[in-house]
Scaffold this active site. Structure first.
Site, PDB file in Angstrom:
ATOM      1  N   LYS A 298       0.826  -1.213   0.000  1.00 15.89           N
ATOM      2  CA  LYS A 298       0.000   0.000   0.000  1.00 15.89           C
ATOM      3  C   LYS A 298       0.862   1.266   0.000  1.00 15.89           C
ATOM      4  O   LYS A 298       0.576   2.200  -0.729  1.00 15.89           O
ATOM      5  CB  LYS A 298      -0.935   0.031   1.220  1.00 15.89           C
ATOM      6  CG  LYS A 298      -2.053  -0.984   1.158  1.00 15.89           C
ATOM      7  CD  LYS A 298      -3.228  -0.582   2.038  1.00 15.89           C
ATOM      8  CE  LYS A 298      -2.851  -0.396   3.496  1.00 15.89           C
ATOM      9  NZ  LYS A 298      -2.455  -1.653   4.161  1.00 15.89           N
TER      10      LYS A 298
ATOM     11  N   ARG B 137     -10.922   0.533   8.064  1.00 13.24           N
ATOM     12  CA  ARG B 137     -10.252  -0.681   8.503  1.00 13.24           C
ATOM     13  C   ARG B 137     -11.265  -1.714   8.996  1.00 13.24           C
ATOM     14  O   ARG B 137     -10.917  -2.855   9.269  1.00 13.24           O
ATOM     15  CB  ARG B 137      -9.292  -0.305   9.636  1.00 13.24           C
ATOM     16  CG  ARG B 137      -8.122  -1.211   9.804  1.00 13.24           C
ATOM     17  CD  ARG B 137      -7.154  -0.588  10.763  1.00 13.24           C
ATOM     18  NE  ARG B 137      -6.311   0.389  10.067  1.00 13.24           N
ATOM     19  CZ  ARG B 137      -4.986   0.339  10.031  1.00 13.24           C
ATOM     20  NH1 ARG B 137      -4.351  -0.589  10.674  1.00 13.24           N
ATOM     21  NH2 ARG B 137      -4.291   1.234   9.384  1.00 13.24           N
TER      22      ARG B 137
ATOM     23  N   ARG C 168      11.551  -4.706   4.898  1.00 12.48           N
ATOM     24  CA  ARG C 168      11.175  -3.319   4.616  1.00 12.48           C
ATOM     25  C   ARG C 168      12.042  -2.330   5.393  1.00 12.48           C
ATOM     26  O   ARG C 168      12.350  -2.529   6.551  1.00 12.48           O
ATOM     27  CB  ARG C 168       9.711  -3.137   5.015  1.00 12.48           C
ATOM     28  CG  ARG C 168       9.199  -1.735   4.850  1.00 12.48           C
ATOM     29  CD  ARG C 168       7.709  -1.707   4.745  1.00 12.48           C
ATOM     30  NE  ARG C 168       7.021  -2.003   6.001  1.00 12.48           N
ATOM     31  CZ  ARG C 168       5.696  -2.162   6.102  1.00 12.48           C
ATOM     32  NH1 ARG C 168       4.951  -2.101   5.034  1.00 12.48           N
ATOM     33  NH2 ARG C 168       5.157  -2.406   7.258  1.00 12.48           N
TER      34      ARG C 168
ATOM     35  N   ARG D  38      10.767  -0.010  10.858  1.00 13.07           N
ATOM     36  CA  ARG D  38       9.715   0.506  11.710  1.00 13.07           C
ATOM     37  C   ARG D  38       9.689  -0.385  12.945  1.00 13.07           C
ATOM     38  O   ARG D  38       9.839  -1.594  12.834  1.00 13.07           O
ATOM     39  CB  ARG D  38       8.375   0.454  10.986  1.00 13.07           C
ATOM     40  CG  ARG D  38       7.701   1.794  11.045  1.00 13.07           C
ATOM     41  CD  ARG D  38       6.655   1.967  10.016  1.00 13.07           C
ATOM     42  NE  ARG D  38       5.636   0.931  10.121  1.00 13.07           N
ATOM     43  CZ  ARG D  38       4.566   0.916   9.346  1.00 13.07           C
ATOM     44  NH1 ARG D  38       4.411   1.834   8.438  1.00 13.07           N
ATOM     45  NH2 ARG D  38       3.680  -0.024   9.470  1.00 13.07           N
TER      46      ARG D  38
ATOM     47  N   ARG E 269      -0.625  -8.306  13.685  1.00 20.63           N
ATOM     48  CA  ARG E 269      -1.320  -7.371  12.788  1.00 20.63           C
ATOM     49  C   ARG E 269      -2.068  -8.093  11.682  1.00 20.63           C
ATOM     50  O   ARG E 269      -3.155  -7.677  11.275  1.00 20.63           O
ATOM     51  CB  ARG E 269      -0.307  -6.398  12.184  1.00 20.63           C
ATOM     52  CG  ARG E 269      -0.111  -5.159  13.046  1.00 20.63           C
ATOM     53  CD  ARG E 269       1.290  -4.596  12.943  1.00 20.63           C
ATOM     54  NE  ARG E 269       1.624  -4.108  11.626  1.00 20.63           N
ATOM     55  CZ  ARG E 269       2.873  -4.027  11.156  1.00 20.63           C
ATOM     56  NH1 ARG E 269       3.885  -4.435  11.905  1.00 20.63           N
ATOM     57  NH2 ARG E 269       3.109  -3.570   9.962  1.00 20.63           N
TER      58      ARG E 269
END
Ligand SMILES: [Zn+2]
Length: 224
Positions: free
Chosen positions: A13, A91, A130, A163, A174
Site C-alpha cells: 500500500k 479498517r 522493509r 519501523r 497485525r
C-alpha cells in the site's frame, strides 16, 4: 475522485500510494500518518491515542471516524479538483459504513477500492525486508527496491530505518487483526461494485500498470 487502497500490511500500500500521488497528483489521507502527527503534536486525540497504543489497545472507531471526517471535509474544500486517496482507512465494516454516510451527506462517494491481494508468505517476507526513510517516509525493500546508496534514501538522503513494529510477532498479530476485521471489506465493496483486485504478489511496478489503467478508466467515466 475518491479511492481507497485496501490490503494487508506488507501488500504494498505504501509503495503504490507513493506512485499514485506522484503520477496523478492525488492528495493522500493516511490514518497512520495522521495519528503519528497528532501524537507528536500532543493534541487531545494524540494523547488519547498514545495511551491506548501503549496499552496494546486499538483506537476506537469513533475517534478514527471523527479524525478522518474532519480531514476529508477540510481537504475536499481546500482542493476540490484533485483526487483523494485513502490509505489505512476504513479498517472495519463499521468505519466503511460511517465513511459512506459522511460522503453521502456531502454529495460524494467512493469511486473505487483498489484491493492489493497478496498471500501471507509474500507479505511477511516484504515486511521483514522493509526499510523506511526516517525523513520523508519513502519505503524500500531490501530484496526488490534497494536504494542507490546503501542505507540512504534516494529522494532526500535520509537515514533508512526499520519501523519498530516490523518484528515477526508484531507482524503476525497485525495480520490476524487484518484478516478478522479488514478483509471483510473486500466483500462489502464487491457487492457495491467498487472493487478492483490487483495481484500484489507481483512486483510493485507491474501492479502499478494495472492501477494506472483503473484510475484512468474511472476518471474518463467521471468526465462524461
Ligand atoms: Zn527520504
Amino acid at each position: 475522485m475518491k479511492i481507497i487502497l485496501l490490503g494487508a500490511p506488507g501488500s504494498g500500500k505504501g509503495t503504490q500510494s507513493q506512485k499514485i500521488i506522484k503520477k496523478f497528483n492525488f492528495d493522500i489521507i493516511a490514518t497512520g500518518d495522521i495519528f503519528r502527527k497528532e501524537i507528536s503534536n500532543k493534541t487531545k486525540i494524540g494523547l488519547e491515542a498514545k495511551a491506548l497504543i501503549k496499552n496494546g489497545q486499538l483506537i476506537p472507531d469513533a475517534i478514527t471516524n471523527e479524525l478522518v471526517k474532519n480531514t476529508l471535509l477540510k481537504r475536499s474544500l481546500d482542493n476540490k479538483n484533485s483526487g483523494i486517496l485513502l490509505d489505512g482507512y476504513p479498517r472495519t465494516i463499521s468505519q466503511a459504513q460511517t465513511l459512506d454516510k459522511t460522503l453521502a451527506e456531502n454529495s460524494s462517494q467512493i469511486d473505487a477500492v483498489i484491493y492489493l491481494k497478496a498471500n501471507e508468505k509474500t507479505v511477511i517476507e516484504r515486511i521483514v525486508n522493509r526499510r523506511i526513510c526516517s525523513e520523508c517516509g519513502s519505503v524500500y525493500n531490501m530484496l526488490h527496491s534497494l536504494p542507490a546508496k546503501p542505507g540512504r534514501c534516494d529522494n532526500c538522503n535520509g537515514l533508512l530505518i526499520y519501523r519498530s513494529d516490523d518484528t515477526l510477532p508484531s507482524i503476525k498479530k497485525r495480520l490476524i487483526s487484518y484478516y478478522k476485521n479488514t478483509e471483510p471489506l473486500v466483500e462489502y465493496y464487491e457487492t457495491r461494485h467498487k472493487l478492483y483486485t490487483i495481484d500484489a504478489n507481483q512486483l510493485a511496478e507491474v501492479g502499478f500498470v494495472e492501477i494506472q489503467k483503473i484510475i484512468t478508466q474511472i476518471s474518463a467515466k467521471k468526465d462524461k
